[in-house]
Design a protein around this motif. Structure first.
Motif, PDB file in Angstrom:
ATOM      1  N   VAL A  27       9.283   6.650   4.668  1.00  0.00           N
ATOM      2  CA  VAL A  27       8.445   7.294   5.685  1.00  0.00           C
ATOM      3  C   VAL A  27       7.458   8.258   5.039  1.00  0.00           C
ATOM      4  O   VAL A  27       6.279   8.296   5.404  1.00  0.00           O
ATOM      5  CB  VAL A  27       9.330   8.021   6.718  1.00  0.00           C
ATOM      6  N   LEU A  28       7.927   9.029   4.071  1.00  0.00           N
ATOM      7  CA  LEU A  28       7.062  10.011   3.421  1.00  0.00           C
ATOM      8  C   LEU A  28       5.913   9.331   2.677  1.00  0.00           C
ATOM      9  O   LEU A  28       4.754   9.742   2.794  1.00  0.00           O
ATOM     10  CB  LEU A  28       7.877  10.869   2.456  1.00  0.00           C
ATOM     11  N   ILE A  29       6.232   8.285   1.922  1.00  0.00           N
ATOM     12  CA  ILE A  29       5.188   7.585   1.168  1.00  0.00           C
ATOM     13  C   ILE A  29       4.204   6.903   2.114  1.00  0.00           C
ATOM     14  O   ILE A  29       2.984   6.998   1.948  1.00  0.00           O
ATOM     15  CB  ILE A  29       5.813   6.555   0.204  1.00  0.00           C
ATOM     16  N   ALA A  30       4.739   6.197   3.116  1.00  0.00           N
ATOM     17  CA  ALA A  30       3.869   5.484   4.054  1.00  0.00           C
ATOM     18  C   ALA A  30       2.983   6.451   4.829  1.00  0.00           C
ATOM     19  O   ALA A  30       1.788   6.201   5.027  1.00  0.00           O
ATOM     20  CB  ALA A  30       4.718   4.651   5.015  1.00  0.00           C
ATOM     21  N   HIS A  31       3.556   7.557   5.254  1.00  0.00           N
ATOM     22  CA  HIS A  31       2.767   8.549   5.995  1.00  0.00           C
ATOM     23  C   HIS A  31       1.671   9.145   5.119  1.00  0.00           C
ATOM     24  O   HIS A  31       0.532   9.299   5.559  1.00  0.00           O
ATOM     25  CB  HIS A  31       3.674   9.664   6.504  1.00  0.00           C
ATOM     26  N   THR A  32       2.018   9.477   3.885  1.00  0.00           N
ATOM     27  CA  THR A  32       1.025  10.056   2.982  1.00  0.00           C
ATOM     28  C   THR A  32      -0.102   9.077   2.726  1.00  0.00           C
ATOM     29  O   THR A  32      -1.284   9.453   2.674  1.00  0.00           O
ATOM     30  CB  THR A  32       1.676  10.467   1.655  1.00  0.00           C
ATOM     31  N   ALA A  33       0.244   7.806   2.564  1.00  0.00           N
ATOM     32  CA  ALA A  33      -0.775   6.785   2.324  1.00  0.00           C
ATOM     33  C   ALA A  33      -1.678   6.607   3.536  1.00  0.00           C
ATOM     34  O   ALA A  33      -2.887   6.406   3.402  1.00  0.00           O
ATOM     35  CB  ALA A  33      -0.103   5.453   1.973  1.00  0.00           C
ATOM     36  N   ALA A  35      -2.108   8.847   6.200  1.00  0.00           N
ATOM     37  CA  ALA A  35      -2.774  10.051   6.681  1.00  0.00           C
ATOM     38  C   ALA A  35      -3.533  10.796   5.590  1.00  0.00           C
ATOM     39  O   ALA A  35      -4.380  11.630   5.889  1.00  0.00           O
ATOM     40  CB  ALA A  35      -1.751  10.995   7.319  1.00  0.00           C
ATOM     41  N   GLY A  36      -3.226  10.488   4.327  1.00  0.00           N
ATOM     42  CA  GLY A  36      -3.886  11.189   3.240  1.00  0.00           C
ATOM     43  C   GLY A  36      -4.699  10.252   2.375  1.00  0.00           C
ATOM     44  O   GLY A  36      -5.494   9.460   2.884  1.00  0.00           O
ATOM     45  N   THR A  37      -4.483  10.337   1.077  1.00  0.00           N
ATOM     46  CA  THR A  37      -5.228   9.494   0.149  1.00  0.00           C
ATOM     47  C   THR A  37      -4.261   8.622  -0.640  1.00  0.00           C
ATOM     48  O   THR A  37      -3.061   8.910  -0.728  1.00  0.00           O
ATOM     49  CB  THR A  37      -6.031  10.352  -0.843  1.00  0.00           C
ATOM     50  N   ARG A  38      -4.795   7.569  -1.212  1.00  0.00           N
ATOM     51  CA  ARG A  38      -3.972   6.678  -2.027  1.00  0.00           C
ATOM     52  C   ARG A  38      -3.411   7.422  -3.236  1.00  0.00           C
ATOM     53  O   ARG A  38      -2.249   7.229  -3.615  1.00  0.00           O
ATOM     54  CB  ARG A  38      -4.798   5.474  -2.477  1.00  0.00           C
ATOM     55  N   ARG A  39      -4.205   8.294  -3.838  1.00  0.00           N
ATOM     56  CA  ARG A  39      -3.743   9.051  -5.004  1.00  0.00           C
ATOM     57  C   ARG A  39      -2.567   9.952  -4.644  1.00  0.00           C
ATOM     58  O   ARG A  39      -1.602  10.069  -5.407  1.00  0.00           O
ATOM     59  CB  ARG A  39      -4.901   9.882  -5.572  1.00  0.00           C
ATOM     60  N   SER A  40      -2.627  10.585  -3.494  1.00  0.00           N
ATOM     61  CA  SER A  40      -1.527  11.435  -3.055  1.00  0.00           C
ATOM     62  C   SER A  40      -0.263  10.620  -2.824  1.00  0.00           C
ATOM     63  O   SER A  40       0.848  11.036  -3.193  1.00  0.00           O
ATOM     64  CB  SER A  40      -1.910  12.174  -1.767  1.00  0.00           C
ATOM     65  N   ALA A  41      -0.416   9.449  -2.208  1.00  0.00           N
ATOM     66  CA  ALA A  41       0.734   8.593  -1.951  1.00  0.00           C
ATOM     67  C   ALA A  41       1.368   8.112  -3.255  1.00  0.00           C
ATOM     68  O   ALA A  41       2.594   8.029  -3.364  1.00  0.00           O
ATOM     69  CB  ALA A  41       0.318   7.392  -1.098  1.00  0.00           C
ATOM     70  N   VAL A  42       0.548   7.796  -4.238  1.00  0.00           N
ATOM     71  CA  VAL A  42       1.069   7.373  -5.542  1.00  0.00           C
ATOM     72  C   VAL A  42       1.851   8.513  -6.190  1.00  0.00           C
ATOM     73  O   VAL A  42       2.909   8.300  -6.792  1.00  0.00           O
ATOM     74  CB  VAL A  42      -0.080   6.900  -6.458  1.00  0.00           C
ATOM     75  N   ALA A  43       1.345   9.744  -6.054  1.00  0.00           N
ATOM     76  CA  ALA A  43       2.056  10.892  -6.622  1.00  0.00           C
ATOM     77  C   ALA A  43       3.414  11.085  -5.959  1.00  0.00           C
ATOM     78  O   ALA A  43       4.413  11.363  -6.632  1.00  0.00           O
ATOM     79  CB  ALA A  43       1.206  12.156  -6.465  1.00  0.00           C
ATOM     80  N   VAL A  44       3.480  10.921  -4.635  1.00  0.00           N
ATOM     81  CA  VAL A  44       4.761  11.010  -3.929  1.00  0.00           C
ATOM     82  C   VAL A  44       5.706   9.926  -4.428  1.00  0.00           C
ATOM     83  O   VAL A  44       6.890  10.177  -4.692  1.00  0.00           O
ATOM     84  CB  VAL A  44       4.560  10.893  -2.409  1.00  0.00           C
ATOM     85  N   ALA A  45       5.180   8.706  -4.557  1.00  0.00           N
ATOM     86  CA  ALA A  45       6.007   7.583  -5.016  1.00  0.00           C
ATOM     87  C   ALA A  45       6.574   7.843  -6.407  1.00  0.00           C
ATOM     88  O   ALA A  45       7.748   7.565  -6.674  1.00  0.00           O
ATOM     89  CB  ALA A  45       5.188   6.293  -5.006  1.00  0.00           C
ATOM     90  N   PHE A 179       0.225   0.665   2.239  1.00  0.00           N
ATOM     91  CA  PHE A 179       0.015   1.457   3.442  1.00  0.00           C
ATOM     92  C   PHE A 179      -1.279   2.245   3.412  1.00  0.00           C
ATOM     93  O   PHE A 179      -1.597   2.944   4.371  1.00  0.00           O
ATOM     94  CB  PHE A 179       1.214   2.381   3.681  1.00  0.00           C
ATOM     95  N   SER A 180      -2.025   2.132   2.333  1.00  0.00           N
ATOM     96  CA  SER A 180      -3.375   2.683   2.316  1.00  0.00           C
ATOM     97  C   SER A 180      -4.325   1.805   3.120  1.00  0.00           C
ATOM     98  O   SER A 180      -5.443   2.214   3.420  1.00  0.00           O
ATOM     99  CB  SER A 180      -3.879   2.804   0.871  1.00  0.00           C
ATOM    100  N   SER A 181      -3.883   0.592   3.443  1.00  0.00           N
ATOM    101  CA  SER A 181      -4.715  -0.345   4.197  1.00  0.00           C
ATOM    102  C   SER A 181      -4.454  -0.191   5.697  1.00  0.00           C
ATOM    103  O   SER A 181      -3.302  -0.263   6.135  1.00  0.00           O
ATOM    104  CB  SER A 181      -4.398  -1.783   3.770  1.00  0.00           C
ATOM    105  N   PRO A 182      -5.482   0.012   6.512  1.00  0.00           N
ATOM    106  CA  PRO A 182      -5.289   0.124   7.965  1.00  0.00           C
ATOM    107  C   PRO A 182      -4.637  -1.114   8.566  1.00  0.00           C
ATOM    108  O   PRO A 182      -3.839  -1.008   9.490  1.00  0.00           O
ATOM    109  CB  PRO A 182      -6.723   0.316   8.488  1.00  0.00           C
ATOM    110  N   ALA A 183      -4.958  -2.291   8.039  1.00  0.00           N
ATOM    111  CA  ALA A 183      -4.382  -3.528   8.563  1.00  0.00           C
ATOM    112  C   ALA A 183      -2.867  -3.552   8.370  1.00  0.00           C
ATOM    113  O   ALA A 183      -2.117  -3.957   9.262  1.00  0.00           O
ATOM    114  CB  ALA A 183      -5.020  -4.731   7.880  1.00  0.00           C
ATOM    115  N   THR A 184      -2.417  -3.115   7.195  1.00  0.00           N
ATOM    116  CA  THR A 184      -0.985  -3.073   6.926  1.00  0.00           C
ATOM    117  C   THR A 184      -0.296  -2.059   7.815  1.00  0.00           C
ATOM    118  O   THR A 184       0.826  -2.271   8.291  1.00  0.00           O
ATOM    119  CB  THR A 184      -0.721  -2.730   5.449  1.00  0.00           C
ATOM    120  N   GLN A 185      -0.939  -0.937   8.074  1.00  0.00           N
ATOM    121  CA  GLN A 185      -0.365   0.076   8.953  1.00  0.00           C
ATOM    122  C   GLN A 185      -0.168  -0.485  10.361  1.00  0.00           C
ATOM    123  O   GLN A 185       0.866  -0.252  10.988  1.00  0.00           O
ATOM    124  CB  GLN A 185      -1.260   1.302   8.997  1.00  0.00           C
ATOM    125  N   ARG A 186      -1.140  -1.243  10.858  1.00  0.00           N
ATOM    126  CA  ARG A 186      -1.004  -1.835  12.196  1.00  0.00           C
ATOM    127  C   ARG A 186       0.122  -2.860  12.217  1.00  0.00           C
ATOM    128  O   ARG A 186       0.879  -2.953  13.185  1.00  0.00           O
ATOM    129  CB  ARG A 186      -2.336  -2.474  12.607  1.00  0.00           C
TER     130      ARG A 186
END
Length: 214
Positions: A27-33, A35-45, A179-186
């Motif tokens: 949830v944390l990684i997907a949310h960060t990706a 709602a935030g940036t791809r770089r931030s999500a990678v750092a969380v991962a 999850f940085s992709s809007p299509a994947t989020q939907r």
């Protein structure tokens, strides 16, 4: 060599369902990706991966030896952790269609500075998420030590920890990127009920096997 390969294969097969099942890290990684940036999500991962590597090493080189000297503790831990995994699976089934509980911090409103503006903060979020994740504790505390007996050679133990780190990196970075992709989020929003039921079933079966198998 064949025995070592079989052991590592067992470790990988035991780890993958635990890694891909939805939980706080996912949830944390997907949310960060999203709602935030791809770089931030990678750092969380990467923070999640680092904490997982530490937990794996502690379980393989420390906890496993303690459990080998106290069989009753190993049995109790196995039953408790197996029951927890089964309960988590049932909970996923029960809440398959429930809305998100809001446990993940919402993105900042327009014009408001984000709570974490540096990659180091996101990395620490990932570390804390995994270190305090009961699902990770259940896996590393019982499933891993059961799949990798203390009698295994040190080289096999090191290879198992490395294998877990590689698999964790591949999975969690994939989540961050996808999850940085809007299509994947939907797609995830639509597939969440079915996905939770599938993963919930896997966790229930894994938990029951773990609890009843000596």
């Amino acid at each position: 060599m064949n025995s070592a390969a079989a052991t590592l294969g067992t470790v990988l097969l035991a780890y993958l369902p635990a890694a891909v099942s939805p939980g706080p890290n996912f949830v944390l990684i997907a949310h960060t990706a999203a709602a935030g940036t791809r770089r931030s999500a990678v750092a969380v991962a990467l923070g999640v991966v680092a904490a997982g590597g530490v937990l794996a090493a502690v379980a393989v080189f420390g906890l496993g030896s303690v459990l080998a000297r106290t069989p009753w503790l190993a049995t109790a831990l196995r039953v408790v952790c197996g029951g927890y995994l089964a309960w988590l699976g049932v909970r996923l089934w029960w809440r398959a269609r429930a809305p998100d509980d809001g446990s993940v911090e919402r993105p900042a409103s327009e014009g408001e500075p984000p709570a974490s503006t540096r990659r180091g903060n996101h990395f620490r979020q990932g570390v804390v998420s995994n270190l305090t994740n009961p699902k990770a504790a259940a896996f590393f505390g019982s499933v891993l030590t059961a799949a990798l007996p203390p009698t295994e050679p040190t080289a096999v133990k090191l290879a198992a920890v490395a294998l877990i780190v590689v698999a964790s990196t591949a999975w969690h970075l994939s989540v961050a990127l996808l999850f940085s992709s809007p299509a994947t989020q939907r797609w995830y929003t639509r597939a969440k009920p079915a996905l939770n039921r599938v993963v919930g079933t896997i966790l229930v079966v894994l938990g029951l096997i773990l609890a009843v198998t000596p």
